[in-house]
Design an enzyme around this catalytic site. Sequence first.
Site, mmCIF file in Angstrom:
data_model
loop_
_atom_site.group_PDB
_atom_site.id
_atom_site.type_symbol
_atom_site.label_atom_id
_atom_site.label_comp_id
_atom_site.label_asym_id
_atom_site.label_seq_id
_atom_site.Cartn_x
_atom_site.Cartn_y
_atom_site.Cartn_z
ATOM 1 N N GLN A 36 43.241 32.048 39.997
ATOM 2 C CA GLN A 36 42.906 32.043 38.448
ATOM 3 C C GLN A 36 43.996 32.711 37.620
ATOM 4 O O GLN A 36 44.968 33.171 38.111
ATOM 5 C CB GLN A 36 41.696 33.222 38.357
ATOM 6 C CG GLN A 36 41.879 34.407 38.975
ATOM 7 C CD GLN A 36 40.582 35.037 39.526
ATOM 8 O OE1 GLN A 36 39.413 34.664 39.253
ATOM 9 N NE2 GLN A 36 40.829 36.092 40.586
ATOM 10 N N HIS A 67 30.060 49.922 35.691
ATOM 11 C CA HIS A 67 30.339 50.283 37.105
ATOM 12 C C HIS A 67 29.178 51.299 37.513
ATOM 13 O O HIS A 67 28.737 51.495 38.671
ATOM 14 C CB HIS A 67 31.894 51.108 37.195
ATOM 15 C CG HIS A 67 32.752 49.748 37.091
ATOM 16 N ND1 HIS A 67 34.036 49.894 36.519
ATOM 17 C CD2 HIS A 67 32.845 48.660 37.554
ATOM 18 C CE1 HIS A 67 34.644 48.762 36.719
ATOM 19 N NE2 HIS A 67 33.912 47.873 37.259
ATOM 20 N N ASP A 143 37.008 35.164 50.763
ATOM 21 C CA ASP A 143 36.051 34.633 49.902
ATOM 22 C C ASP A 143 34.682 35.207 50.338
ATOM 23 O O ASP A 143 34.306 35.174 51.578
ATOM 24 C CB ASP A 143 35.853 32.995 50.168
ATOM 25 C CG ASP A 143 34.676 32.257 49.448
ATOM 26 O OD1 ASP A 143 34.690 31.250 49.327
ATOM 27 O OD2 ASP A 143 33.921 33.120 48.966
ATOM 28 N N GLY A 144 33.949 35.876 49.332
ATOM 29 C CA GLY A 144 32.928 36.531 49.666
ATOM 30 C C GLY A 144 31.784 35.889 50.262
ATOM 31 O O GLY A 144 31.002 36.276 50.976
ATOM 32 N N ASP A 161 30.131 42.097 42.141
ATOM 33 C CA ASP A 161 30.719 42.103 41.068
ATOM 34 C C ASP A 161 31.753 40.954 40.964
ATOM 35 O O ASP A 161 32.891 41.205 40.945
ATOM 36 C CB ASP A 161 31.557 43.462 40.963
ATOM 37 C CG ASP A 161 32.288 43.630 39.848
ATOM 38 O OD1 ASP A 161 33.457 44.535 39.732
ATOM 39 O OD2 ASP A 161 31.888 43.014 38.885
ATOM 40 N N ASP A 164 32.370 35.161 36.185
ATOM 41 C CA ASP A 164 31.126 34.213 35.831
ATOM 42 C C ASP A 164 31.047 33.072 36.876
ATOM 43 O O ASP A 164 32.010 32.732 37.595
ATOM 44 C CB ASP A 164 31.351 33.590 34.292
ATOM 45 C CG ASP A 164 31.163 34.873 33.553
ATOM 46 O OD1 ASP A 164 32.208 35.460 33.048
ATOM 47 O OD2 ASP A 164 30.077 35.158 32.953
ATOM 48 N N PRO A 168 36.637 30.252 40.902
ATOM 49 C CA PRO A 168 36.278 31.091 42.311
ATOM 50 C C PRO A 168 34.727 31.519 42.335
ATOM 51 O O PRO A 168 34.087 31.740 43.362
ATOM 52 C CB PRO A 168 37.160 32.015 42.542
ATOM 53 C CG PRO A 168 37.906 32.069 41.230
ATOM 54 C CD PRO A 168 37.519 31.347 40.411
HETATM 55 N N1 SAM Z 1 32.741 43.081 36.031
HETATM 56 C C1 SAM Z 1 33.244 41.773 35.747
HETATM 57 C C2 SAM Z 1 32.427 40.916 35.192
HETATM 58 O O1 SAM Z 1 31.399 41.254 35.330
HETATM 59 O O2 SAM Z 1 32.741 39.903 34.618
HETATM 60 C C3 SAM Z 1 34.037 41.096 37.171
HETATM 61 C C4 SAM Z 1 35.160 42.063 37.579
HETATM 62 S S1 SAM Z 1 35.663 41.565 38.965
HETATM 63 C C5 SAM Z 1 37.253 41.932 38.302
HETATM 64 C C6 SAM Z 1 35.648 40.052 39.225
HETATM 65 C C7 SAM Z 1 36.252 39.644 40.552
HETATM 66 O O3 SAM Z 1 35.535 38.821 41.379
HETATM 67 C C8 SAM Z 1 37.592 39.095 40.517
HETATM 68 O O4 SAM Z 1 38.565 40.065 41.027
HETATM 69 C C9 SAM Z 1 37.634 38.002 41.149
HETATM 70 O O5 SAM Z 1 38.904 37.407 42.016
HETATM 71 C C10 SAM Z 1 36.382 38.093 42.141
HETATM 72 N N2 SAM Z 1 35.915 36.878 42.774
HETATM 73 C C11 SAM Z 1 35.650 35.705 42.143
HETATM 74 N N3 SAM Z 1 35.338 34.821 42.903
HETATM 75 C C12 SAM Z 1 35.280 35.571 44.516
HETATM 76 C C13 SAM Z 1 34.779 35.102 45.541
HETATM 77 N N4 SAM Z 1 34.188 33.921 45.897
HETATM 78 N N5 SAM Z 1 34.951 36.027 46.770
HETATM 79 C C14 SAM Z 1 35.314 37.130 46.398
HETATM 80 N N6 SAM Z 1 35.708 37.739 45.246
HETATM 81 C C15 SAM Z 1 35.705 36.748 44.147
#
Ligand code: SAM
Length: 288
Positions: A36, A67, A143-144, A161, A164, A168
């Site tokens: 990203q 948080h 990847d979660g 967390d 959108d 990813p």
């Molecule tokens: N609080 C924020 C919101 O509500 O919009 C989100 C904050 S946090 C930084 C979001 C995180 O999700 C990012 O660091 C992103 O890299 C991670 N992320 C996105 N897709 C993911 C996936 N498939 N597996 C693990 N982490 C992921």
Amino acid sequence: MAAKKPTVWFDEQLYPHVRQGLSIGRVLFRERTPHQDLIVFENPTYGRVLALDGIVQVTQKDEYVYHEMMTHVPILAHGRAKRVLIIGGGDGGILRETLRHKSVKHVTMVEIDRAVVDMCLKWMPSVAGRAFEDRRTELLIADGAKFVAETKQRYDVVIVDSTDPIGPGEVLFTERFYRYCRRCMAPGGILVNQNGVPFLQPDEIPMTRRRRAKSFKVASFYMAAIPSYYGGLMALGWASDDARAANVSLAVLRRRFAAAKLKTRYYSPEIHSGCFALPAFVADLAKR
Ligand code: SAM
């Protein structure tokens, strides 16, 4: 007299007809990562701001709201949570608040993008504090969705967390992902997830409720107001097989909150008790 430098704006374009502008005092870091576009900049009102793919993720000045509500509500509702799984959360704010619960013995955090962790630690260190150094923390860069499909570990609370449901983060809003989250939860476990701002993202409410309801007896929401996620109240998804977990009495919440010795800036047992009361339009969306 020197000409006044024009203000440079960060324009968040998440919606076709509404957008949020934050003036950029200084760009501290910007990079296209393998996953990203990442930028950290300074804004006089919100302090340092992390944005991913043009969307505000976390700001120094209001991060505590989201948080605290994404951690203390499920952990204090559960009452005996020892093992917590965080999906996403690269800025470290959820990890910080989770580790404030001394009763929590292990936290696995699965974040897909190493750069988010590193750049937040470097440019927004107040968000994570020393959470990544805590011996209870297990940080995995992965990847979660893949992790929950494969892990043999079991968790009492799962906190998603994520970004959108685009890029990813899209896979973290699928029925399959929720099913695999259920698979790695211990009996009585609770799943919470960021679920958008209903006034501007109404479709996310029926979409995730239907998909979570396929795997959980209870699939609902609770609310919180996060200034930098503009558009009014934000919805946080709630899912569990334990119907009592969303109805813990105020007296019990006060007792658990006191025992946890937490000083908070948004969360309180009273806020917790009221946050499951959905505005009528959200309750209607959830029935679709
Ligand atoms: N609080 C924020 C919101 O509500 O919009 C989100 C904050 S946090 C930084 C979001 C995180 O999700 C990012 O660091 C992103 O890299 C991670 N992320 C996105 N897709 C993911 C996936 N498939 N597996 C693990 N982490 C992921």
